[in-house]
Design a protein around this motif. Structure first.
Motif, mmCIF file in Angstrom:
data_model
loop_
_atom_site.group_PDB
_atom_site.id
_atom_site.type_symbol
_atom_site.label_atom_id
_atom_site.label_comp_id
_atom_site.label_asym_id
_atom_site.label_seq_id
_atom_site.Cartn_x
_atom_site.Cartn_y
_atom_site.Cartn_z
ATOM 1 N N HIS A 203 6.175 -7.243 13.535
ATOM 2 C CA HIS A 203 4.946 -7.993 13.756
ATOM 3 C C HIS A 203 4.497 -7.925 15.210
ATOM 4 O O HIS A 203 3.315 -7.758 15.504
ATOM 5 N N GLN A 206 2.515 -4.907 16.265
ATOM 6 C CA GLN A 206 1.166 -4.696 15.733
ATOM 7 C C GLN A 206 0.086 -4.894 16.799
ATOM 8 O O GLN A 206 -0.863 -4.122 16.869
ATOM 9 N N THR A 207 0.270 -5.921 17.622
ATOM 10 C CA THR A 207 -0.778 -6.211 18.608
ATOM 11 C C THR A 207 -0.886 -5.108 19.664
ATOM 12 O O THR A 207 -1.990 -4.606 19.904
ATOM 13 N N LYS A 244 2.200 2.306 12.256
ATOM 14 C CA LYS A 244 1.694 1.215 11.431
ATOM 15 C C LYS A 244 2.364 1.264 10.045
ATOM 16 O O LYS A 244 2.788 0.248 9.510
ATOM 17 N N ILE A 251 8.632 -4.132 7.171
ATOM 18 C CA ILE A 251 8.333 -5.511 6.778
ATOM 19 C C ILE A 251 8.563 -5.673 5.279
ATOM 20 O O ILE A 251 9.130 -6.668 4.829
ATOM 21 N N LYS A 255 11.112 -8.163 3.489
ATOM 22 C CA LYS A 255 10.657 -9.146 2.499
ATOM 23 C C LYS A 255 11.463 -9.064 1.224
ATOM 24 O O LYS A 255 11.775 -10.090 0.616
ATOM 25 N N ALA B 80 -1.661 -10.081 12.902
ATOM 26 C CA ALA B 80 -0.607 -9.083 13.061
ATOM 27 C C ALA B 80 0.286 -9.072 11.826
ATOM 28 O O ALA B 80 1.145 -8.241 11.664
ATOM 29 N N ASN B 81 0.025 -10.045 10.968
ATOM 30 C CA ASN B 81 0.898 -10.188 9.810
ATOM 31 C C ASN B 81 0.144 -9.744 8.566
ATOM 32 O O ASN B 81 -0.835 -10.350 8.171
ATOM 33 N N ASN B 82 0.600 -8.662 7.942
ATOM 34 C CA ASN B 82 -0.165 -8.201 6.790
ATOM 35 C C ASN B 82 0.404 -8.697 5.464
ATOM 36 O O ASN B 82 0.273 -8.060 4.440
ATOM 37 N N SER B 83 1.083 -9.866 5.534
ATOM 38 C CA SER B 83 1.617 -10.376 4.280
ATOM 39 C C SER B 83 0.481 -10.908 3.416
ATOM 40 O O SER B 83 -0.518 -11.426 3.905
ATOM 41 N N LEU B 84 0.687 -10.738 2.131
ATOM 42 C CA LEU B 84 -0.343 -11.122 1.171
ATOM 43 C C LEU B 84 -0.630 -12.616 1.249
ATOM 44 O O LEU B 84 -1.769 -13.047 1.127
ATOM 45 N N THR B 100 -5.862 -6.351 9.215
ATOM 46 C CA THR B 100 -4.546 -6.404 9.829
ATOM 47 C C THR B 100 -4.470 -5.489 11.042
ATOM 48 O O THR B 100 -4.978 -4.385 11.022
#
Lengths: 400, 224
Positions: A203, A206-207, A244, A251, A255, B80-84, B100
């Protein structure tokens, strides 16, 4: 062991001691009996005695007093018995009489048998008694230990529940509990951190990536650059896209690890594959065929099902050679994706490993198949790879 | 149009603002929760680009506030968080779109335009560029009022070009817009070339010239 040796030694000692005690007793008795017989003989010279216990015979000359063992037939018991006999002569009025007194001796085997019998009985009873006492005491003593051991066996890192051990009155066990508790707490925290780490890093990345991407676009729009510079910036954009994708997959893996997919519904694998295949038609010139009429319905998260199918297909598309068609076979509770190849993989055992790359394709993240494996593990499916007839075959069995 | 860019990363904020102000839009910026909150209280915006993770607060709280005040502005969340879950939560709270990080500025721009087009924020259903007209509701295209048949991808491409007119678009940007995350499956960008060529043909001789090559491998949609 030692107690058995002691018992044997004491049994032997007891046997010898009892034997000598009995012998002494008999000899004393014999002497006193002989004396009594002699007294009677003095009064009555015709005394004949009671054979075979007491016998009086007239003899010519006086003999020494002899004490010895003798075997005699006992008509009453109809067997030969061991007797102890004392014989001596007594001179009464110039006539020598030989007086013999006998006493039946308790046979040594009998004594031995009695002793052994008693000892064995005692040992046996003691053993049983001690066994049950020990058992019940040990049970009581070790109970907290075994209860906690069971809890330890049930302990799972993934569940995230702390280990809860019972307290006991035993200092050592409490020490052990304390140590176990601090150990598992630490391991659990480390595990959580590790899991969280991947997600956090992904995360956090990403920025900066977004800034890089935005700056590239600012440069190509606001400044005059050469074609060559544009080439470089374009390829930077593709690299950012790769990062990306990598992030996205990491991620996703995190999860799945965190059990965040719980929306399980009945999913038609055929449908998901058909949908994925139609998407691929726009992206690749490779033909993708589906064969087999079995319908496969699985209860799982729909998004994971589509990730599973997409990853299998994209792996096949990426590593396919010479634009040969890719085939998806639907069988009973099983799906097979085949693409053509030149030779079998060098390390088929590692093909589902994270970041393992068999080919040197630059645009591969090395995560696609490990995600397939992860999803399969999550639902208990079995993924496998084999090489047959110049084809790489990836198969997923939906029933293990 | 007046935009507010609420993003705590200054570099990103400035890049977005620069990119969006090209079409004579006014771009204001806010670097933290309070600044954004204050500006939203004081001024009216057509579109708010809202980062969820603002240093001093959550963008989602700002979103709730905005919805409570019934402000008529389009809201695009960047995260920054691409969680659904985050996505659904954002959209449930009334955001109009969700993007995102990392994203292409051209992509953000086309999303903003799409939000504006959806009517209630002063947009229109039709986009006109010289003799080309797009009906965004019917997803149909006209050249000199004569309908032309475009495939889904060609239509998307044309819309993307028109909304980002005057900007240089690399093949990577176009590929990601057309195929999203699947674009990494492309062996090369030949597919885009094919689509663009087809589009050029359909736009007739006149229209084809708008799609210009920039720096050899990129494209730029421009009226001469």
């Amino acid at each position: 062991m030692i107690s058995i040796i002691l018992l044997v030694v004491s049994a032997v000692a007891l046997y010898l001691y009892t034997g000598s005690l009995l012998e002494n007793e008999i000899e004393e008795e014999l002497y006193s009996n002989k004396d009594r017989v002699e007294q009677l003989l003095i009064k009555d010279n015709d005394l004949k005695g009671i054979p075979p216990i007491m016998m009086v015979e007239k003899v010519g000359r006086s003999e020494r007093e002899i004490i010895k063992d003798t075997l005699l037939y006992d008509p009453m018991q109809d067997e030969i018995e061991l007797f102890r006999q004392l014989s001596g002569t007594k001179t009464i009025d110039g006539q020598n009489y030989r007086v013999t007194v006998r006493a039946m001796v308790i046979e040594s085997e009998d004594i031995l048998f009695a002793i052994v019998f008693i000892f064995v009985t005692i040992i046996f009873l003691a053993f049983i008694f001690l066994f049950y006492i020990n058992k019940s005491r040990n049970e009581k003593l070790w109970k907290p230990f075994f209860v906690n051991l069971d809890k330890l066996k049930d302990f799972s890192l993934k569940s995230g529940k702390p280990l809860q051990l019972n307290e006991s009155d035993i200092v050592e066990f409490d020490d052990l509990n304390r140590e176990m508790l601090s150990l598992t707490t630490k391991v659990q925290a480390d595990y959580r951190n590790l899991k969280q780490f991947t997600e956090d890093v992904s995360h956090e990345m990403q920025t900066p990536l977004a800034i890089m991407q935005a700056k590239i676009e600012t440069i190509i729009n606001d400044q005059h650059i050469s074609d060559n510079q544009f080439e470089h910036l374009s390829s930077l954009q593709s690299d950012i896209q790769r990062l990306k994708q990598l992030n996205k997959r990491l991620i996703l893996l995190a999860k799945i690890n965190n059990n965040q997919f719980t929306d399980n519904k009945t999913v038609s694998i055929n449908e998901v594959f058909e949908h994925a295949i139609s998407n691929f038609h726009e992206l690749t010139s490779v033909q993708i065929k589906s064969k087999g009429s079995s319908t496969i319905n699985i209860t799982m998260d729909r998004s994971l099902a589509s990730v599973l199918c997409n990853n299998l297909l994209s792996n096949a598309v990426k590593h396919n050679i010479a634009n040969n068609p890719i085939t998806v076979f639907f069988e009973e509770n099983r799906v097979r994706v085949t693409n053509s190849g030149t030779k079998a993989l060098n390390n088929p055992d590692h093909i589902f490993d994270r970041f393992y790359k068999e080919s040197k394709k630059p645009d591969s993240t090395g995560l696609g198949l490990s995600i397939v494996k992860k999803i399969c593990d999550y639902y208990g499916f079995v993924p496998s790879y084999r090489y047959e007839k110049n084809n790489h075959v990836f198969q997923v069995d939906f029933v293990s | 149009m007046k935009y507010l860019i609420a993003e705590d990363e200054k570099e990103l904020q400035q890049s977005i603002a620069t990119y969006l102000s090209h079409d004579a839009n006014v771009c204001e910026t806010a670097s933290d929760y309070h600044e954004a909150s204050e500006k939203l209280e004081l001024y009216e915006y057509d579109v708010v680009v809202l980062d969820i993770n603002l240093i001093t607060g959550s963008g989602l709280d700002l979103l709730k506030k905005l919805k409570k005040q019934h402000k008529k502005c389009g809201i695009i969340i960047i995260s920054a968080n691409n969680s659904l879950d985050d996505k659904l939560q954002g959209l449930d709270l009334g955001a109009d779109d969700y993007i995102t990080k990392p994203f292409h500025l051209a992509e953000l721009n086309s999303r903003i335009k799409a939000v504006l087009r959806r009517g209630q924020f002063g947009g229109e259903d039709t986009i006109t560029f010289q003799e080309i007209r797009l009906d965004t509701l019917a997803r149909s295209a006209y050249v000199d009022d004569k309908p032309i048949t475009l495939t889904r991808k060609e239509y998307d491409l044309l819309l993307f070009f028109i909304t980002n007119q005057g900007r240089v678009l690399s093949k990577a940007i176009i590929a990601e817009h057309l195929w999203g995350d699947d674009s990494d499956l492309l062996d090369n960008f030949d597919f885009i070339y094919v689509h663009i060529n087809n589009l050029r043909k359909k736009l007739t001789k006149e229209g084809a010239k708008y799609i210009q090559t920039a720096y050899g491998s990129g494209y730029k949609f421009i009226a001469d």
